[in-house]
Scaffold this motif. Structure first.
Motif, short mmCIF file in Angstrom:
data_model
loop_
_atom_site.label_atom_id
_atom_site.label_comp_id
_atom_site.label_asym_id
_atom_site.label_seq_id
_atom_site.Cartn_x
_atom_site.Cartn_y
_atom_site.Cartn_z
N ASP A 251 0.81 -1.21 0.00
CA ASP A 251 0.00 0.00 0.00
C ASP A 251 0.84 1.27 0.00
O ASP A 251 0.40 2.31 -0.51
CB ASP A 251 -0.95 0.00 1.19
CG ASP A 251 -0.25 -0.15 2.53
OD1 ASP A 251 0.67 -0.98 2.62
OD2 ASP A 251 -0.63 0.54 3.48
N TRP B 271 -8.19 3.80 -5.45
CA TRP B 271 -7.30 2.78 -4.88
C TRP B 271 -7.96 2.09 -3.69
O TRP B 271 -7.94 0.85 -3.60
CB TRP B 271 -5.99 3.45 -4.45
CG TRP B 271 -5.20 2.64 -3.47
CD1 TRP B 271 -4.44 1.55 -3.74
CD2 TRP B 271 -5.10 2.87 -2.06
NE1 TRP B 271 -3.87 1.08 -2.58
CE2 TRP B 271 -4.25 1.87 -1.54
CE3 TRP B 271 -5.63 3.82 -1.19
CZ2 TRP B 271 -3.94 1.78 -0.18
CZ3 TRP B 271 -5.32 3.74 0.16
CH2 TRP B 271 -4.48 2.74 0.65
N ASP C 236 -10.83 -0.29 -5.05
CA ASP C 236 -10.65 -1.41 -5.99
C ASP C 236 -9.25 -2.00 -6.03
O ASP C 236 -8.99 -2.89 -6.85
CB ASP C 236 -11.05 -0.97 -7.40
CG ASP C 236 -10.04 -0.03 -8.07
OD1 ASP C 236 -8.98 0.25 -7.49
OD2 ASP C 236 -10.34 0.44 -9.18
N GLY C 237 -8.34 -1.54 -5.15
CA GLY C 237 -7.01 -2.12 -5.29
C GLY C 237 -6.16 -2.19 -4.05
O GLY C 237 -5.06 -2.75 -4.08
N THR D 6 -4.29 -3.38 -1.11
CA THR D 6 -3.97 -4.66 -0.49
C THR D 6 -3.91 -4.54 1.03
O THR D 6 -3.93 -5.53 1.74
CB THR D 6 -2.63 -5.18 -1.01
OG1 THR D 6 -1.63 -4.17 -0.82
CG2 THR D 6 -2.72 -5.53 -2.48
N GLN E 192 1.59 1.81 -3.57
CA GLN E 192 0.31 1.99 -4.25
C GLN E 192 -0.18 3.43 -4.11
O GLN E 192 -0.63 4.05 -5.08
CB GLN E 192 -0.73 1.02 -3.69
CG GLN E 192 -0.46 -0.44 -4.02
CD GLN E 192 -1.23 -1.40 -3.14
OE1 GLN E 192 -2.11 -1.00 -2.37
NE2 GLN E 192 -0.92 -2.69 -3.22
N TRP F 120 -0.26 -2.61 -8.04
CA TRP F 120 -1.54 -1.97 -8.34
C TRP F 120 -1.38 -0.94 -9.46
O TRP F 120 -0.41 -0.20 -9.51
CB TRP F 120 -2.07 -1.28 -7.08
CG TRP F 120 -3.37 -0.57 -7.30
CD1 TRP F 120 -4.60 -1.12 -7.40
CD2 TRP F 120 -3.54 0.83 -7.49
NE1 TRP F 120 -5.55 -0.15 -7.64
CE2 TRP F 120 -4.94 1.06 -7.68
CE3 TRP F 120 -2.68 1.93 -7.50
CZ2 TRP F 120 -5.45 2.34 -7.89
CZ3 TRP F 120 -3.19 3.19 -7.71
CH2 TRP F 120 -4.56 3.39 -7.90
#
Length: 470
Positions: free
Chosen positions: A37, A71, A74-75, A77, A40, A291
């Motif tokens: 993250d 983020w 939908d993405g 972690t 990301q 991501w």
């Protein structure tokens, strides 16, 4: 172990016996090389910085905020407790005015809990610095504005200002001096505290700061790892390079424990700025992904565009589909010691040469070798101009060892630069040394004999480096 990056902690003045409390940790299910993250969220910022936008402006901040929301939905972690609460508060808001609404949500969270000095804005701040290499005052404003989107406490903004100034100077000067200079960009009342915290970090090992969910101790742990890790004395025959500091200091940052990926992300941004992409092990670069579908080349592209105000250079890099070759004839010659290595240039066709892996020693376009799997394309930052490389010997050695690693995996490898006259034979010679035990002089002579009719012209710096390995 995964940490709770950016989690909420009670804001206190760090001192003996007064650290931010531990929070629960959880294990992340990551593939090798997959970024967490921390990166990301940095990508969320980099995607906007790469357009050349002024990150202080409301429209740019709205776009960063929208990326954060996308983020988170939908993405992500993993997501810190504090950041998660802010994202929930703005869910469903339109993109227009989103940044202001997000800042207000962060301020309200701070008002209710008194806890908004987590490490979550510091871990992602690196890309901000790249957009303001020539303007430290604007950098400080932008760093604080992006931090304030989710972290209201001024300590979080202070940390981002200090770290971004450190990154800016590391890029420009190749030193870590900017961290101390960054303290001078803070309000006068904050400078002595931060100077003392940096002193403490330099005096203690990284794991002295285990409660690193707090932004101050996270920065201290990263700074300790960087400053207390010695820069090696270069010894080419024994494979020791100055830029090994990048790797060694990151290991030290990981050793801090607790929110270990975040401390490493913070340290890594500074170390990457200091040593450059040519100082990062190619085995690491090859597997980086995460991501947004980005790989190493994509992250480099965004960084380059950010430093260039969003514009490509005069030949269209980065972002062009293909780079043009400076010569008209393709090179496609087998390495004299290994027919599984094809020596080439930008005109070499991957299909015609039968390769399924490529090591590029020059800039390439996004579709230059589109027939080759992305995970088997490695780009080496090696410039064919004496004095232009930050880590000449390391980059050359890494390229040769990457060819060897790919051959061990069973791949047929294309090794190429733009023209195939200098960088390609230099790395080809180093490959013969690594793989066949040849001397530098013999290996270079072999390359000259093979490629002389193609205009063999290894520059003196590369030639001397190859010979020094012996």
């Amino acid at each position: 172990m995964r940490g709770r990056a950016g989690r909420s902690v009670r804001v206190r003045q760090p001192g003996p016996g007064r650290r931010a409390p531990h929070a629960r940790r959880r294990t992340g299910n990551y593939q090798p090389g997959e970024y967490s993250d921390d990166t990301q969220m940095a990508v969320c910022i980099a995607e906007v910085a790469a357009t050349g936008a002024d990150l202080r402006e409301p429209a740019a901040l709205d776009r960063i905020a929208a990326n954060f929301v996308r983020w988170a939905e939908d993405g992500a972690t993993d997501i810190g407790v504090q950041t998660q609460q802010v994202m929930r508060a703005v869910r469903g808001h339109s993109p227009d005015g989103l940044a202001e609404t997000m800042r207000a949500a962060a301020e309200e969270l701070h008002r209710r809990t008194g806890r908004s000095a987590g490490n979550g804005s510091l871990m992602r701040t690196g890309p901000v610095a790249l957009a303001y290499l020539d303007d430290p005052d604007a950098l400080a404003q932008a760093a604080r504005a992006v931090s304030d989107l989710t972290h209201h406490d001024p300590l979080a903004g202070d940390a981002c200002v200090i770290w971004c100034e450190g990154i800016r100077r590391a890029v420009l000067d190749g030193t870590f001096d900017g961290v101390r200079d960054g303290v001078g960009l803070l309000l006068q009342a904050q400078r002595d505290k931060w100077a003392a915290w940096l002193d403490e970090a330099e005096a203690q090992v990284p794991h002295t700061f285990p409660n690193n969910g707090f932004v101050v101790t996270a920065l201290q742990a990263a700074w300790s790892a960087i400053m207390r890790t010695p820069v090696p004395v270069e010894d080419l025959p024994n494979g020791v390079f100055r830029c090994d500091h990048f790797r060694d200091a990151l290991y030290a940052a990981v050793g801090a424990g607790n929110d270990t990926d975040t401390v490493a992300a913070i340290a890594g941004a500074m170390l990457g700025a200091r040593w450059g992409v040519s100082g990062i092990p190619l085995t690491w670069q090859r597997i980086v992904h995460g991501w947004g579908g980005h790989r190493s080349a994509d992250l480099i592209r965004m960084a380059s565009l950010s430093t260039g105000g969003g514009s490509a250079d005069r030949v269209g890099w980065p972002g062009c589909d293909r780079m043009e070759s400076p010569i008209r004839q393709p090179l496609m010659t087998a390495h004299p010691d290994d027919e599984g290595v094809v020596l080439g240039n930008l005109l070499t066709d991957a299909v015609d040469s039968g390769v399924d892996a490529v090591v590029s020693l020059c800039r390439v376009g996004k579709k230059q070798f589109e027939q080759v799997p992305a995970e088997n394309q490695v780009q080496v930052w090696l410039v064919d101009q004496p004095g232009a490389n930050a880590n000449t010997a390391y980059a050359l050695d890494q390229a040769a060892r990457m060819v060897a690693a790919m051959r061990d995996e069973g791949h047929k490898v294309l090794l190429h630069c733009a023209a195939g006259k200098s960088r390609t034979p230099a790395v080809g010679a180093r490959y013969a040394m690594v793989r066949m035990g040849r001397t530098g002089v013999d290996a270079l002579g072999e390359m000259r004999e093979l490629l002389d009719e193609h205009g063999y012209l290894v520059n003196n710096e590369l030639r001397r480096v190859v010979e020094r390995f012996a």
